[in-house]
Design a protein around this motif. Sequence first.
Motif, PDB file in Angstrom:
ATOM      1  N   ASN A 129      44.207  -5.180  14.372  1.00 49.31           N
ATOM      2  CA  ASN A 129      45.486  -5.859  14.654  1.00 49.31           C
ATOM      3  C   ASN A 129      45.720  -6.118  16.149  1.00 49.31           C
ATOM      4  N   ASN A 130      44.672  -6.009  16.982  1.00 43.58           N
ATOM      5  CA  ASN A 130      44.810  -6.271  18.422  1.00 43.58           C
ATOM      6  C   ASN A 130      45.326  -7.700  18.639  1.00 43.58           C
ATOM      7  N   GLY A 131      46.433  -7.807  19.374  1.00 47.05           N
ATOM      8  CA  GLY A 131      47.068  -9.111  19.580  1.00 47.05           C
ATOM      9  C   GLY A 131      48.426  -9.193  18.898  1.00 47.05           C
ATOM     10  N   THR A 132      48.754  -8.191  18.071  1.00 48.51           N
ATOM     11  CA  THR A 132      50.005  -8.223  17.309  1.00 48.51           C
ATOM     12  C   THR A 132      51.238  -8.123  18.209  1.00 48.51           C
ATOM     13  N   ALA A 133      51.220  -7.204  19.184  1.00 50.69           N
ATOM     14  CA  ALA A 133      52.390  -7.012  20.056  1.00 50.69           C
ATOM     15  C   ALA A 133      52.723  -8.315  20.781  1.00 50.69           C
ATOM     16  N   HIS A 134      51.697  -8.993  21.266  1.00 48.50           N
ATOM     17  CA  HIS A 134      51.910 -10.255  21.980  1.00 48.50           C
ATOM     18  C   HIS A 134      52.362 -11.361  21.020  1.00 48.50           C
ATOM     19  N   PHE A 135      51.796 -11.373  19.816  1.00 49.76           N
ATOM     20  CA  PHE A 135      52.179 -12.360  18.796  1.00 49.76           C
ATOM     21  C   PHE A 135      53.663 -12.193  18.469  1.00 49.76           C
TER      22      PHE A 135
END
Length: 453
Positions: free
Chosen positions: A60-66
């Motif tokens: 799920n790397n990229g979720t916080a930014h998404f």
Amino acid sequence: SLIALTLLIAAANQVMLNVPETKVTTLENGLRVASEDSGLSTCTVGLWIDAGSRYENERNNGTAHFLEHMAFKGTRKRSQLDLELEIENMGAHLNAYTSREQTVYYAKAFTKDLPRAVEILADIIQNSTLGGAEIERERGVILREMQEVETNLQEVVFDYLHATAYQATALGRTILGPTENIKTINRGDLVEYITTHYKGPRIVLAAAGGVSHNELIDLAKYHFGNLPARYKGEAPTFPQCDFTGSEIRVRDDKMPLAHIAIAVEAVGWSHPDTIPLMVANTLIGNWDRSFGGGVNLSSKLAQMACQGNLCHSFQSFNTCYTDTGLWGLYMVCEPGTINEMMHFAQLEWMSLCTSVTESQVARAKNLLKTNMLLHLDGSTPICEDIGRQMLCYSRRIPLHELEARIDAIDAKTIKDVCTKYIYDKSPAIAAVGPIEQLPDYNRIRSGMYWMRT
């Protein structure tokens, strides 16, 4: 000149005396409210959340930014258009950003609109609809943003530096995440991230400018009082990230300039060696060809770079995380001067361990204090300072305390601390461009070892 510096320090001391105190209150659910009232007619208010890309995994790397992208795309009571019009009609600004350890949503508005600004922030982090059509649209936006980032070589090099310094750990991954993740992140991933991390004890509501602390507490209780304080089941563990001395080289001889970063492992925000490392960082300084002077600059490396035409620019950096950090140098060189620039940079690092003088340290301390004060110019940087420090230290360090801690440093402190982190250590290196002349890793590694007197 000396007179200008003396006046600047006197002015800085005056500022220190006039700073209003930072008031802090913790709600029952653990959410902290922190504010500094300077009586202005405008204010900045925001949510600092202890959750960034470090808390993601490979899938799920990229979720916080998404999620940050989805925040302004409509809530259960406001469509995206309603939200944009409301902000615009108030004459306010709404913004957000994601870092490796924090997610931030903030608004800059007139003081009289503080209640509405807080209500909007509460709405976007608690009631975002995260609609299917919006998710698909933002997917495209983020993929385009990734292409833009790839053209910013400094960002590329720093991502490589993290990847090699913190191999196979959460700090080694990028904030935007890999392309395949951006293509597959779905509503479930976003909801899971919010329910896992957006908890009372991990959120700070910070404000600066014209803000009444009591009013802010009432607003926080009303809008955030229902945020959960506890986890259902196990709390997420803090991901351990170990430093690896290693390198990433991407050679491309068609590029005109080489972009190189070299760093050693430093320390986290609250470590006692952080301040000496900040002074050492200021001693190395930064330089750019577009600066005038050069030969008369206080940084010895800047003098060398200018006289020998060794690089287009360089900047020292001290990047802190909770429990680790990167202390180093980023440089942009023509292919023919890389070897020499690297040699002089390492020479300067070694002189920090062996021969730095009291006058050099005194100048760096003054510069560091001035830079800190210049940075706190306006309600937004002050609000940012409050939010970040509350997450990093669980308090706001008063300026006079910070100044006293800087004042306590002398040449011996710098030598001792730099010896501990630089001398005979394996650095992390990231380099992109025409880097044929960059010495091999073992040679750079041996440059960290100098005959100590």
